[in-house]
Motif scaffolding. Structure first.
Motif, PDB file in Angstrom:
ATOM      1  N   ILE A 154       0.970  -1.405   0.044  1.00  0.00           N
ATOM      2  CA  ILE A 154       0.056   0.001  -0.134  1.00  0.00           C
ATOM      3  C   ILE A 154       0.951   1.043   0.004  1.00  0.00           C
ATOM      4  CG2 ILE A 154      -0.148   0.206   1.783  1.00  0.00           C
ATOM      5  CD1 ILE A 154      -3.278   1.038   1.152  1.00  0.00           C
ATOM      6  N   SER A 155       0.249   2.342  -0.894  1.00  0.00           N
ATOM      7  CA  SER A 155       0.927   3.407  -0.737  1.00  0.00           C
ATOM      8  C   SER A 155       1.060   3.911   0.927  1.00  0.00           C
ATOM      9  CB  SER A 155       1.003   4.490  -1.828  1.00  0.00           C
ATOM     10  OG  SER A 155       0.629   5.752  -1.230  1.00  0.00           O
ATOM     11  N   PRO A 156       2.510   4.622   0.639  1.00  0.00           N
ATOM     12  CA  PRO A 156       3.002   5.126   2.495  1.00  0.00           C
ATOM     13  C   PRO A 156       1.979   6.437   2.343  1.00  0.00           C
ATOM     14  CG  PRO A 156       5.131   4.829   0.858  1.00  0.00           C
ATOM     15  CD  PRO A 156       3.799   4.651  -0.351  1.00  0.00           C
ATOM     16  N   GLN A 157       1.563   7.236   1.088  1.00  0.00           N
ATOM     17  CA  GLN A 157       0.405   8.235   1.808  1.00  0.00           C
ATOM     18  C   GLN A 157      -0.550   7.966   2.260  1.00  0.00           C
ATOM     19  OE1 GLN A 157       2.152   8.140  -1.544  1.00  0.00           O
ATOM     20  NE2 GLN A 157       3.681   9.384  -1.509  1.00  0.00           N
ATOM     21  N   LEU A 158      -0.600   6.293   2.100  1.00  0.00           N
ATOM     22  CA  LEU A 158      -2.096   5.948   2.467  1.00  0.00           C
ATOM     23  C   LEU A 158      -2.252   5.836   4.775  1.00  0.00           C
ATOM     24  CD1 LEU A 158      -3.829   4.112  -0.259  1.00  0.00           C
ATOM     25  CD2 LEU A 158      -4.231   6.165   0.794  1.00  0.00           C
ATOM     26  N   ILE A 159      -0.980   5.593   4.831  1.00  0.00           N
ATOM     27  CA  ILE A 159      -0.896   5.028   6.486  1.00  0.00           C
ATOM     28  C   ILE A 159      -0.601   6.432   6.839  1.00  0.00           C
ATOM     29  CG2 ILE A 159       0.636   3.317   7.780  1.00  0.00           C
ATOM     30  CD1 ILE A 159       1.638   3.073   5.454  1.00  0.00           C
ATOM     31  N   ILE A 160      -1.655   6.475   8.021  1.00  0.00           N
ATOM     32  CA  ILE A 160      -1.525   7.749   8.754  1.00  0.00           C
ATOM     33  C   ILE A 160      -1.612   7.342  10.264  1.00  0.00           C
ATOM     34  CG2 ILE A 160      -3.476   9.281   9.907  1.00  0.00           C
ATOM     35  CD1 ILE A 160      -5.230   8.640   6.904  1.00  0.00           C
ATOM     36  N   TRP A 161      -0.198   7.998  10.791  1.00  0.00           N
ATOM     37  CA  TRP A 161       0.039   7.788  12.075  1.00  0.00           C
ATOM     38  C   TRP A 161      -0.836   8.720  13.064  1.00  0.00           C
ATOM     39  CZ3 TRP A 161       3.094   3.052  13.322  1.00  0.00           C
ATOM     40  CH2 TRP A 161       3.186   2.298  12.357  1.00  0.00           C
ATOM     41  N   GLU A 162      -1.487   8.383  14.022  1.00  0.00           N
ATOM     42  CA  GLU A 162      -2.687   9.612  14.909  1.00  0.00           C
ATOM     43  C   GLU A 162      -1.004  10.237  16.264  1.00  0.00           C
ATOM     44  OE1 GLU A 162      -6.436   8.752  15.720  1.00  0.00           O
ATOM     45  OE2 GLU A 162      -6.085   8.274  17.798  1.00  0.00           O
TER      46      GLU A 162
END
Length: 162
Positions: A154-162
């Motif tokens: 999955i693209s790193p842009q789609l990984i969200i760290w809160e």
């Protein structure tokens, strides 16, 4: 009853009538675009667009988060280089504290001669494929051929760290 319950009952009826999970997913075609993965501050793994959570036991969750942090992937034979990082992640998510057996589990995970990492990845894959059809699921579990780099596709842009 709320919309979610009604939808679940409807899906249960379709399954009962012999529709496959894949067919039902096809009916829900708008969900075909990839959802971002959000890691909350208490380390829940959420697929925000699908309103789903990938629930994993702590060790598997630590493995999953390690791979999310390394979008270019990791070769299992290099896992030893990631032992400290894996420990660090595990220590944050282990609610009941780190016991000796956890230390052994993680030591086993990074041992290139052990099959432990493959086992953990296959549990992760089972959890993800139980939630999503194969077409979508393959973007959310750790994959890669034998001896190749393993990664979450999955693209790193789609990984969200809160």
């Amino acid at each position: 009853s709320n919309a979610c319950e009604q939808a679940q009952k409807f899906v249960a009826r379709l399954l009962h009538k012999g529709f496959t999970k894949e067919t039902i997913w096809a009916l829900l075609a708008p969900m075909k675009e990839l959802s971002p993965i959000k890691i909350t501050c208490d380390f829940r793994i959420l697929l925000t667009s699908y309103n789903m959570e990938i629930e994993l036991p702590p060790v598997q969750k630590a493995v999953y988060l390690l791979f999310l942090k390394h979008p270019n992937g990791i070769n299992f034979k290099d896992m030893l280089d990631y032992q400290d990082e894996l420990f660090h992640i595990y220590r944050k998510i282990a609610i009941r504290g780190v016991r000796q057996k956890h230390v052994e589990t993680i030591t086993d995970l990074v041992n290139p001669l052990s099959n432990s990492m493959n086992e953990k990845c296959s549990i992760i894959k089972k959890r993800v494929t139980a939630l999503l059809d194969d077409e979508l699921a393959r973007h959310y579990y750790i994959s890669g051929g034998k001896g190749e780099i393993k990664k979450i596709n999955i693209s790193p842009q789609l990984i969200i760290w809160e």
